[in-house]
Design a protein around this motif. Structure first.
Motif, PDB file in Angstrom:
ATOM      1  N   ASP A   1       0.813  -1.209   0.000  1.00 40.10           N
ATOM      2  CA  ASP A   1       0.000   0.000   0.000  1.00 40.10           C
ATOM      3  C   ASP A   1       0.853   1.267   0.000  1.00 40.10           C
ATOM      4  OD1 ASP A   1      -2.546  -1.329   0.162  1.00 40.10           O
ATOM      5  OD2 ASP A   1      -2.074  -1.784   2.254  1.00 40.10           O
TER       6      ASP A   1
ATOM      7  N   GLU B   1       0.782   5.393   1.338  1.00 38.06           N
ATOM      8  CA  GLU B   1       0.208   6.236   2.376  1.00 38.06           C
ATOM      9  C   GLU B   1       0.587   7.691   2.121  1.00 38.06           C
ATOM     10  OE1 GLU B   1       0.740   3.019   6.066  1.00 38.06           O
ATOM     11  OE2 GLU B   1       2.180   4.675   5.811  1.00 38.06           O
TER      12      GLU B   1
ATOM     13  N   ASP C   1      -4.687   5.959   2.794  1.00 39.04           N
ATOM     14  CA  ASP C   1      -3.812   5.001   2.132  1.00 39.04           C
ATOM     15  C   ASP C   1      -4.634   4.228   1.108  1.00 39.04           C
ATOM     16  OD1 ASP C   1      -5.279   3.041   3.474  1.00 39.04           O
ATOM     17  OD2 ASP C   1      -3.728   2.657   4.968  1.00 39.04           O
TER      18      ASP C   1
END
Length: 227
Positions: free
Chosen positions: A30, A32, A42
């Motif tokens: 991911d 952010e 995110d």
């Protein structure tokens, strides 16, 4: 690399701008975005960012042709992608004041999320502050979908509080077409904000929630401008 290092966020870019520091981090699979040390969003979920767009469109009359939408905050791109994936929308304008975030989408890793949506001929990126744009533009939109803070009660910068003030909500109302919808994302419900919307002349004030694994649900506040 120690096993624990694999679970630590990796800073991909850090910028100091007119509104403070913004950071793009990679955390596992991911990305952010952090602003002035405050976690913004995110790419782990995105349900509430998509709901922001879906709920606004569902609030408009079904026979309204090519409605225009102003998205406040590009973020990780989920709201833009959702809007561009819906052929019913006409013009899709996105206001983003942080050049770094725009760059991360146009030339950086977030382009893998938003690339097709940014290439959509309906999409336009407006590089300006949302509050300033609402106060100075004469254009009106069928929907305002705003996600620039963690909510009315938890702003990223102090100036953002102006958006949720009586003057800010009056500017939002002025920028909507008759019957247009204001949708505001929040990390938690705010009964006081619902009251503020009613006091600003909006009606049909409601909320839609997205349950989270722990804590209070994410919320989309919805309100209509009368004819």
């Amino acid at each position: 690399m120690p096993a624990t290092d694999a679970h630590r966020p990796v800073v991909l870019d850090r910028r100091e701008g007119p509104f403070g520091e913004v950071v793009l981090r990679e955390h596992g699979d991911d990305f952010e975005i952090i602003a002035n040390g405050c976690f913004l969003m995110d790419t782990s979920d995105g349900r509430s960012e998509r709901l922001l767009i879906d709920a606004a469109l569902a609030s408009l009359p079904a026979d309204r042709r090519d409605p225009s939408v102003l998205i406040g905050g590009l973020g990780v791109g989920f709201s833009l992608v959702r809007a561009a994936g819906e052929p019913r929308w006409g013009r899709i304008a996105v206001v983003e004041r942080e050049q770094a975030i725009v760059d991360w989408h146009l030339d950086g890793p977030l382009g893998r999320i938003s690339g097709d949506a940014l290439a959509d001929p309906r999409t336009e990126i407006l590089r300006t502050d949302l509050v300033d744009h609402l106060r100075t533009t004469t254009e009106r939109y069928d929907a305002l979908c705003l996600d620039i803070d963690n909510g009315p009660d938890w702003t990223v910068t102090q100036d953002n509080g102006n958006l949720y003030s009586p003057a800010g909500l009056a500017a939002c109302r002025a920028r909507l077409t008759p019957g247009g919808v204001l949708a505001v994302w929040s990390a938690q419900p705010s009964e006081a904000f619902g009251d503020a919307l009613r006091n600003a002349g909006f009606h049909a004030v409601t909320t839609e929630e997205v349950a989270v694994a722990r804590g209070v649900p994410d919320v989309v506040h919805l309100a209509l401008r009368g004819d």
